[in-house]
Design a protein around this motif. Structure first.
Motif, PDB file in Angstrom:
ATOM      1  N   PRO A 183       0.805  -1.229   0.000  1.00  0.00           N
ATOM      2  CA  PRO A 183       0.000   0.000   0.000  1.00  0.00           C
ATOM      3  C   PRO A 183       0.835   1.276   0.000  1.00  0.00           C
ATOM      4  O   PRO A 183       0.436   2.270  -0.589  1.00  0.00           O
ATOM      5  CB  PRO A 183      -0.830  -0.124   1.279  1.00  0.00           C
ATOM      6  N   VAL A 184       1.993   1.270   0.657  1.00  0.00           N
ATOM      7  CA  VAL A 184       2.841   2.469   0.645  1.00  0.00           C
ATOM      8  C   VAL A 184       3.319   2.740  -0.772  1.00  0.00           C
ATOM      9  O   VAL A 184       3.303   3.864  -1.257  1.00  0.00           O
ATOM     10  CB  VAL A 184       4.102   2.274   1.523  1.00  0.00           C
ATOM     11  N   VAL A 185       3.768   1.663  -1.437  1.00  0.00           N
ATOM     12  CA  VAL A 185       4.303   1.792  -2.778  1.00  0.00           C
ATOM     13  C   VAL A 185       3.251   2.354  -3.727  1.00  0.00           C
ATOM     14  O   VAL A 185       3.552   3.155  -4.602  1.00  0.00           O
ATOM     15  CB  VAL A 185       4.785   0.407  -3.282  1.00  0.00           C
ATOM     16  N   PHE A 186       1.987   1.942  -3.535  1.00  0.00           N
ATOM     17  CA  PHE A 186       0.948   2.310  -4.490  1.00  0.00           C
ATOM     18  C   PHE A 186       0.111   3.510  -4.081  1.00  0.00           C
ATOM     19  O   PHE A 186      -0.837   3.852  -4.774  1.00  0.00           O
ATOM     20  CB  PHE A 186       0.023   1.113  -4.743  1.00  0.00           C
ATOM     21  N   LEU A 187       0.432   4.128  -2.955  1.00  0.00           N
ATOM     22  CA  LEU A 187      -0.389   5.251  -2.498  1.00  0.00           C
ATOM     23  C   LEU A 187      -0.381   6.397  -3.498  1.00  0.00           C
ATOM     24  O   LEU A 187      -1.435   6.911  -3.884  1.00  0.00           O
ATOM     25  CB  LEU A 187       0.124   5.732  -1.130  1.00  0.00           C
ATOM     26  N   ALA A 188       0.825   6.793  -3.934  1.00  0.00           N
ATOM     27  CA  ALA A 188       0.907   7.906  -4.892  1.00  0.00           C
ATOM     28  C   ALA A 188       0.285   7.550  -6.246  1.00  0.00           C
ATOM     29  O   ALA A 188      -0.501   8.349  -6.782  1.00  0.00           O
ATOM     30  CB  ALA A 188       2.355   8.364  -5.033  1.00  0.00           C
ATOM     31  N   PRO A 189       0.611   6.388  -6.834  1.00  0.00           N
ATOM     32  CA  PRO A 189      -0.046   6.038  -8.104  1.00  0.00           C
ATOM     33  C   PRO A 189      -1.563   5.975  -7.991  1.00  0.00           C
ATOM     34  O   PRO A 189      -2.276   6.384  -8.904  1.00  0.00           O
ATOM     35  CB  PRO A 189       0.530   4.654  -8.432  1.00  0.00           C
ATOM     36  N   TYR A 190      -2.089   5.467  -6.841  1.00  0.00           N
ATOM     37  CA  TYR A 190      -3.529   5.408  -6.655  1.00  0.00           C
ATOM     38  C   TYR A 190      -4.120   6.803  -6.655  1.00  0.00           C
ATOM     39  O   TYR A 190      -5.163   7.060  -7.257  1.00  0.00           O
ATOM     40  CB  TYR A 190      -3.821   4.687  -5.338  1.00  0.00           C
ATOM     41  N   ALA A 191      -3.429   7.723  -5.968  1.00  0.00           N
ATOM     42  CA  ALA A 191      -3.921   9.095  -5.906  1.00  0.00           C
ATOM     43  C   ALA A 191      -3.940   9.713  -7.299  1.00  0.00           C
ATOM     44  O   ALA A 191      -4.905  10.376  -7.681  1.00  0.00           O
ATOM     45  CB  ALA A 191      -3.045   9.915  -4.963  1.00  0.00           C
ATOM     46  N   LYS A 192      -2.877   9.474  -8.077  1.00  0.00           N
ATOM     47  CA  LYS A 192      -2.829  10.037  -9.428  1.00  0.00           C
ATOM     48  C   LYS A 192      -3.919   9.437 -10.301  1.00  0.00           C
ATOM     49  O   LYS A 192      -4.504  10.109 -11.136  1.00  0.00           O
ATOM     50  CB  LYS A 192      -1.463   9.789 -10.071  1.00  0.00           C
ATOM     51  N   HIS A 193      -4.179   8.140 -10.084  1.00  0.00           N
ATOM     52  CA  HIS A 193      -5.234   7.455 -10.824  1.00  0.00           C
ATOM     53  C   HIS A 193      -6.575   8.095 -10.542  1.00  0.00           C
ATOM     54  O   HIS A 193      -7.447   8.171 -11.404  1.00  0.00           O
ATOM     55  CB  HIS A 193      -5.229   5.986 -10.388  1.00  0.00           C
ATOM     56  N   GLN A 194      -6.763   8.564  -9.295  1.00  0.00           N
ATOM     57  CA  GLN A 194      -8.010   9.212  -8.922  1.00  0.00           C
ATOM     58  C   GLN A 194      -8.107  10.627  -9.439  1.00  0.00           C
ATOM     59  O   GLN A 194      -9.129  11.273  -9.288  1.00  0.00           O
ATOM     60  CB  GLN A 194      -8.116   9.259  -7.384  1.00  0.00           C
ATOM     61  N   GLY A 195      -7.012  11.120  -9.994  1.00  0.00           N
ATOM     62  CA  GLY A 195      -7.079  12.426 -10.624  1.00  0.00           C
ATOM     63  C   GLY A 195      -6.330  13.533  -9.923  1.00  0.00           C
ATOM     64  O   GLY A 195      -6.352  14.663 -10.376  1.00  0.00           O
ATOM     65  N   THR A 196      -5.686  13.238  -8.807  1.00  0.00           N
ATOM     66  CA  THR A 196      -4.944  14.318  -8.147  1.00  0.00           C
ATOM     67  C   THR A 196      -3.632  14.546  -8.885  1.00  0.00           C
ATOM     68  O   THR A 196      -3.127  13.669  -9.559  1.00  0.00           O
ATOM     69  CB  THR A 196      -4.615  13.975  -6.687  1.00  0.00           C
ATOM     70  N   ASP A 197      -3.089  15.751  -8.732  1.00  0.00           N
ATOM     71  CA  ASP A 197      -1.843  16.047  -9.441  1.00  0.00           C
ATOM     72  C   ASP A 197      -0.650  15.511  -8.654  1.00  0.00           C
ATOM     73  O   ASP A 197      -0.784  15.056  -7.530  1.00  0.00           O
ATOM     74  CB  ASP A 197      -1.704  17.561  -9.648  1.00  0.00           C
ATOM     75  N   GLU A 198       0.521  15.586  -9.264  1.00  0.00           N
ATOM     76  CA  GLU A 198       1.704  14.968  -8.659  1.00  0.00           C
ATOM     77  C   GLU A 198       2.050  15.514  -7.297  1.00  0.00           C
ATOM     78  O   GLU A 198       2.449  14.769  -6.404  1.00  0.00           O
ATOM     79  CB  GLU A 198       2.905  15.170  -9.592  1.00  0.00           C
ATOM     80  N   TYR A 199       1.924  16.835  -7.128  1.00  0.00           N
ATOM     81  CA  TYR A 199       2.338  17.428  -5.861  1.00  0.00           C
ATOM     82  C   TYR A 199       1.420  17.009  -4.735  1.00  0.00           C
ATOM     83  O   TYR A 199       1.863  16.714  -3.632  1.00  0.00           O
ATOM     84  CB  TYR A 199       2.399  18.955  -5.970  1.00  0.00           C
ATOM     85  N   SER A 200       0.125  16.954  -5.013  1.00  0.00           N
ATOM     86  CA  SER A 200      -0.802  16.522  -3.966  1.00  0.00           C
ATOM     87  C   SER A 200      -0.574  15.072  -3.614  1.00  0.00           C
ATOM     88  O   SER A 200      -0.697  14.671  -2.460  1.00  0.00           O
ATOM     89  CB  SER A 200      -2.242  16.726  -4.415  1.00  0.00           C
ATOM     90  N   ALA A 201      -0.243  14.261  -4.613  1.00  0.00           N
ATOM     91  CA  ALA A 201       0.030  12.850  -4.342  1.00  0.00           C
ATOM     92  C   ALA A 201       1.270  12.718  -3.468  1.00  0.00           C
ATOM     93  O   ALA A 201       1.310  11.912  -2.535  1.00  0.00           O
ATOM     94  CB  ALA A 201       0.218  12.095  -5.662  1.00  0.00           C
TER      95      ALA A 201
END
Lengths: 486, 339
Positions: free
Chosen positions: A279-297
Motif C-alpha cells: 500500500p505504501v508503494v501504491f499510495l501515490a499512483p492510486y492518488a494520481k489514478h483518482q485524478g490528483t496532481d503529482e504534488y498533492s500525491a
C-alpha cells in the motif's frame, strides 16, 4: 511473562543511563537500513538513461538490495552472537560506504547490482540486526519505549533523505551523489561506536550461571544460551540438554523452531508481509489514478510519513504502560488487524479528502505495527535468543517482502482497478491479526500455567535450601560456637 | 489549378484570382454567424470558395496564388467568449490546417446595434479585415478562417471589437512535455545522455534535430563531423550522447522536433564538473565521522579506567566478606583482624 525473562538474563539491564545513547545509535542504524534502499529510487531515472536500460532492470537494484538485507539476517545473527553488536555495526557501515564509493565509479549496470545491491544490502543487514539486539540487552522494563524510539529512525531518516537526495542529485549528478552518500552512510560507524557492550557484572546471581566480569557478549550469550531456555521457565534438565547441541547451534539457535511463541509469530508475519509494504508503494499512483496532481500525491506520502514518525514513540510509550505490557501480544495483534481494516476500508475513500483521511489512518497503523514488530518478538523469545530469532525471521520474510509489491502490481494491472489490491492487502493483514489474537490467548494461558508450576517448584527448592542453610549454620555454630561469640 | 479544394456544397466553383478583389463580401458573410458547427463549416467552405486567396490578405504584400497542396488541408476550429476586456487562448498545431477562429463578445453597458471589428496578426492589423459587426442575441461575433501552412503563419491572431475588447489566439507548434528546468550534471572524461520526449497522446514528429548554442545562435549538431556526438532517435524520443566530456561542452543544448508546420524546441542544460566537487563534502563528512568515533571511544576508555580503578578497591572489599560469612561470626573476627 516479563518476570521470567529477567531471571534468565543473568544480570539486571540498566534500563537507562548509557542505554539512551544506545537508543540514539540504534535510531541511526535502523533509520539507514530501512530508508536507504527506498531513497535511492530518486536516481533511477537518470541511471536508466545513462546505461540505456529499461525501468525493470534498474528496479532490480532496489530488489537486490532489499533481498540481501533480509538474507543477510542469519549471517548477522551469527556474527552478533559471536562478537557482539558493536563490531558488526561498524563493519556494516564500512561495507555500505565502500559499496557506494565503488558504485559511483561503476561502468555497467551489473556493477551497480553487485556494489549497491549485494554489498550494500549485506552492510545494511549488519546494521539492522545488531541495533535491534542491543536494545534488548540494555532495556527490560522500558524496552517497548526504547524499541518504539529506535524504530522512529526509519521515517525520520527517510524524510531527511528525500530532499537531501534531490539536492545532491541536482548538484552532483548520480555519480557524485553516490560518493557523498557513501560518506553519509559512514555515520553508521558512529552509531556502532555508541553501542558499547552492556556491563554484565552480576548484580544478582541466577541459580546456575557463573558470574562474568565484562562485555564479551559473545561467550556470555552462548553461555547463557546454554544455561537458560525459552521465556517459559524450564526445569533443571535445561543445561544437560543444551550441552549436547551441535557446533552451529552455538551460534544460531535452531531450537527456536520448537518455541510456540516464535512459531506463532513467524507464521503470522509471513502472511502479513505480503500486504505490508504494497500500500505504501501504491499510495501515490492510486492518488494520481483518482485524478490528483503529482504534488498533492506526494503530499499524501508526506502526511503518511509525518503521522508515522509521531505514532512510533507514542506506541512505545503505550506498550510500556502497566496495563499493556503484560498483554503486549494483544496490542500487537490489534495493530496488525487495524492495518487490515484500514486497507479494506480504503476503496470507500472518495476524493482527495478521503485519501488524506486514509493516509492519516494508514500512517497510524503502519507506525504502530512497526514500533511493535520487534518488541513482540523480543517479548516472546527473550533478549538473548532474540538475535538468532530475528535472523531466522528476516530470512523467511524475505520472500513475502519481495513478492508483495509485484503481486499487488499484477492485481492492479489485471483488474485495472486499485480496489482489489487494497482488498487483498486488507485480507493479508486482517487474517494474521485475528490468528495472533486467538493463538496468543492460548499461549498466554499455557505460559501462565507453566509459570505457576515452576513458581511452586522454586519456592519448594527455596524452602529446602533454607532448611539446609539453617542446618549448616547450626553445625558450624556447634563446632566453633565458643570462638564466634565476641 | 485544381478545382477540388475549392468546391463546396454551393457547387460554386470559382477561380481564386477572380475573387481576390472583393474580400469584403467574405467578411460580411462571415459575420452572419451561425451557431451550429456544420453551419459554420458551410460558411467556412463558402468563405474559402469566395475568397480563396485569403491567406494572402493577412500579410501586407499580395502573393501569387498559392499552389494548393495535393492532400486537402485539415479543418479545425477554435472559439472563445469574451466577458471582460482581454482573453488569451493557446492553440498547439503540428500540421497545416485551415483554422476557423470565432470570437463572441458580450458587449459593454451600452450596446450599439453595430460596431467595427477587425483582425490582427502579431499586433499588426490585417489589411481589409475591418467589418461591421451586428448585435445578435445580445452578442457580437467575429469569425475568420486562416490558412496555416508554414511556420510564418503561426503567431498571435487577435480579433478586436471596437477599440479595446480583444481575444488573442496564439497559434504555435506543439510544445514538448517534461520540461527539464534543472541542469544535467556529468563529469570530465565521462559521457552523458540527454533526452527529449514527446508525450504519448501528441503526434509523432517527422524527424529530430539537436542543436548546440553558439553565442546567440543555434548550430545544428552534425554527428558525422564530430565523433563525440551520437544521436539515437525513436518515434517519440531522442537521445544525444556526448562522449569524452570537457569543461567546454557545458552549456545549453536544444532538441528540435520537426513537424510539418514547424519545429518545436526543447532545452536541456549541461553542466560538467570535475570529480573534486563531490570529493569535498565526502572528505568533510569522513573527517566528522572519524572525529565522532574517536571521541566516543576515548570517552569510553577514560570512563573504563576510572571504573576499574574504583573496581579493584570494591573487589578487594567484596573478596574478604564472603569468606567471613561462611564462618559465621568468626568471619567478622577475621575481617577485623585483616583490617
Amino acid at each position: 511473562m516479563p518476570p521470567a525473562a529477567v531471571t534468565n538474563l543473568g544480570y539486571v539491564p540498566p534500563d537507562g543511563g548509557w542505554g539512551w545513547a544506545v537508543v540514539v545509535g540504534a535510531f541511526i542504524s535502523i533509520g539507514f537500513s530501512y530508508a536507504f534502499p527506498k531513497s535511492l529510487t530518486i536516481y533511477f531515472k537518470e541511471i536508466q538513461e545513462y546505461f540505456s536500460v529499461s525501468y525493470s532492470e534498474i528496479a532490480w537494484v532496489s530488489s537486490v538490495m532489499l533481498a540481501s538485507m533480509y538474507a543477510g539476517g542469519p549471517v548477522s545473527s551469527i556474527l552478533v552472537n559471536r562478537y557482539g553488536s558493536r563490531p558488526v555495526v561498524m563493519v556494516g557501515g564500512l561495507m555500505v560506504s565502500i559499496a557506494m564509493v565503488l558504485a559511483s565509479l561503476g561502468t555497467t549496470i551489473i556493477h551497480l547490482y553487485l556494489c549497491v545491491g549485494v554489498i550494500g544490502g549485506f552492510g545494511l543487514a549488519f546494521n539492522l540486526q545488531p541495533a535491534l539486539t542491543i536494545i534488548g540487552t540494555y532495556f527490560q522494563v522500558k524496552r517497548p519505549l526504547a524499541n518504539g524510539l529506535a524504530m522512529t529512525g526509519s521515517p525520520v531518516v527517510l524524510s531527511t533523505f528525500a530532499p537531501l537526495n534531490q539536492f545532491l542529485f541536482d548538484s552532483f549528478g548520480w555519480r557524485g551523489s553516490f560518493l557523498v552518500l557513501g560518506s553519509i552512510v559512514l555515520n553508521c560507524c558512529v552509531a556502532g561506536a555508541l553501542m558499547r557492550p552492556v556491563d554484565k557484572r552480576v548484580r544478582f546471581k541466577p541459580s546456575d550461571g557463573p558470574p562474568r566480569c565484562e562485555g564479551g557478549a559473545a561467550e556470555e550469550a552462548a553461555e547463557v544460551d546454554v544455561s537458560a531456555q525459552s521465556a517459559d521457565p524450564a526445569p533443571e534438565d535445561g543445561p544437560a540438554e543444551s550441552k549436547s547441541q551441535s557446533y552451529i547451534s552455538r551460534y544460531i539457535d535452531f531450537s527456536l523452531f520448537r518455541h510456540n511463541g516464535f512459531l506463532i509469530y513467524l507464521s503470522g508475519s509471513v502472511v502479513m508481509f505480503f500486504g505490508f509494504f504494497a500500500p505504501v508503494v501504491f499510495l501515490a499512483p492510486y492518488a494520481k489514478h483518482q485524478g490528483t496532481d503529482e504534488y498533492s500525491a506526494a503530499l499524501l506520502l508526506s502526511i503518511f510519513a509525518l503521522v508515522d514518525m509521531f505514532i512510533r514513540p507514542i506506541t512505545g510509550f503505550i506498550g510500556n504502560s502497566k496495563w499493556v505490557r503484560p498483554r503486549i501480544q494483544y496490542f500487537f495483534s490489534f495493530a496488525v488487524s487495524y492495518n487490515g481494516v484500514c486497507h479494506l476500508l480504503c476503496p470507500l475513500a472518495s476524493g482527495y479528502e478521503g485519501l488524506v483521511v486514509y493516509a492519516v489512518f494508514y500512517g497510524l497503523a503502519f507506525g504502530m505495527l512497526s514500533a511493535l514488530l520487534f518488541e513482540a518478538l523480543m517479548d516472546l523469545v527473550g533478549a538473548h535468543r532474540f538475535s538468532s530469532a530475528v535472523g531466522l525471521v528476516t530470512i523467511i520474510e524475505c520472500g513475502p517482502v519481495l513478492l508483495g509489491p509485484p503481486i499487488s502490481g499484477a492485481l492492479v494491472d489485471t483488474f485495472r482497478d486499485y480496489k482489489y489490491m487494497y482488498y487483498a492487502c486488507g485480507i493479508f493483514m486482517l487474517v494474521p491479526g485475528i490468528f495472533f489474537f486467538i493463538m496468543h490467548y492460548y499461549n498466554y494461558k499455557k505460559v501462565n500455567e507453566e509459570l505457576m508450576q515452576s513458581a511452586l517448584v522454586i519456592s519448594n527448592n527455596k524452602e529446602a535450601l533454607q532448611l539446609r542453610i539453617n542446618q549448616d549454620d547450626e553445625t558450624m555454630k556447634s563446632k566453633y560456637g565458643l570462638d564466634t561469640v565476641d | 489549378m485544381a478545382a477540388s479544394p475549392w468546391e463546396g456544397e454551393g457547387g460554386e466553383v470559382r477561380r481564386c484570382s477572380e475573387r481576390r478583389q472583393k474580400p469584403s463580401h467574405a467578411e460580411d458573410r462571415g459575420t452572419t454567424a451561425m451557431t451550429s458547427s456544420w453551419k459554420q463549416q458551410l460558411v467556412q467552405v463558402l468563405l474559402v470558395l469566395v475568397s480563396c486567396g485569403h491567406g494572402d490578405t493577412k500579410t501586407a504584400a499580395p502573393t501569387p496564388t498559392p499552389l494548393p497542396p495535393v492532400t486537402p488541408l485539415k479543418q479545425d476550429a477554435k472559439s472563445a467568449v469574451l466577458t471582460g476586456k482581454n482573453f488569451t487562448e493557446r492553440v498547439e498545431l503540428s500540421s497545416p490546417v485551415n483554422m476557423t477562429l470565432s470570437c463572441t463578445w458580450k458587449g459593454d453597458q451600452d450596446k450599439p446595434p453595430n460596431i467595427t471589428g477587425h483582425w490582427r496578426k502579431d499586433g499588426q492589423e490585417i489589411q481589409d479585415s475591418r467589418v461591421t459587426v451586428m448585435l445578435e442575441d445580445e452578442n457580437y461575433k467575429l469569425i475568420q478562417v486562416f490558412s496555416v501552412v508554414s511556420e510564418k503563419d503561426l503567431g498571435n491572431y487577435s480579433c478586436v471589437f471596437g477599440n479595446e475588447a480583444r481575444i488573442d489566439f496564439i497559434l504555435e507548434v506543439l510544445q514538448m512535455g517534461e520540461k527539464r528546468d534543472k541542469p544535467v550534471v556529468s563529469y570530465i572524461r565521462d559521457f552523458v545522455v540527454m533526452t527529449c520526449k514527446v508525450e504519448e497522446n501528441k503526434p509523432i514528429p517527422t524527424t529530430w534535430n539537436w542543436y548546440t548554442s553558439n553565442g546567440t545562435d543555434k548550430e545544428q549538431i552534425n554527428t558525422t563531423a564530430s565523433k563525440r556526438f551520437k544521436i539515437v532517435s525513436e518515434e517519440r524520443e531522442t537521445k544525444l550522447k556526448v562522449k569524452d566530456l570537457t569543461l567546454d561542452d557545458a552549456g545549453q543544448y536544444y532538441c528540435g522536433a520537426v513537424y510539418p508546420i514547424g519545429t518545436s524546441v526543447g532545452q536541456v542544460e549541461l553542466k560538467v564538473i570535475t570529480f573534486m566537487e563531490p570529493l569535498k563534502p565526502f572528505i568533510t563528512i569522513l573527517i566528522e565521522v572519524v572525529v565522532l568515533v574517536a571521541a566516543i571511544l576515548l570517552y569510553e576508555r577514560s570512563r573504563a579506567k576510572k571504573d576499574s580503578a574504583e573496581g579493584t578497591q570494591t573487589n578487594a572489599e567484596q573478596n574478604t566478606e564472603p569468606q567471613g560469612d561462611d564462618k559465621g561470626a568468626e568471619g567478622n573476627d577475621s575481617v577485623r583482624q585483616r583490617k
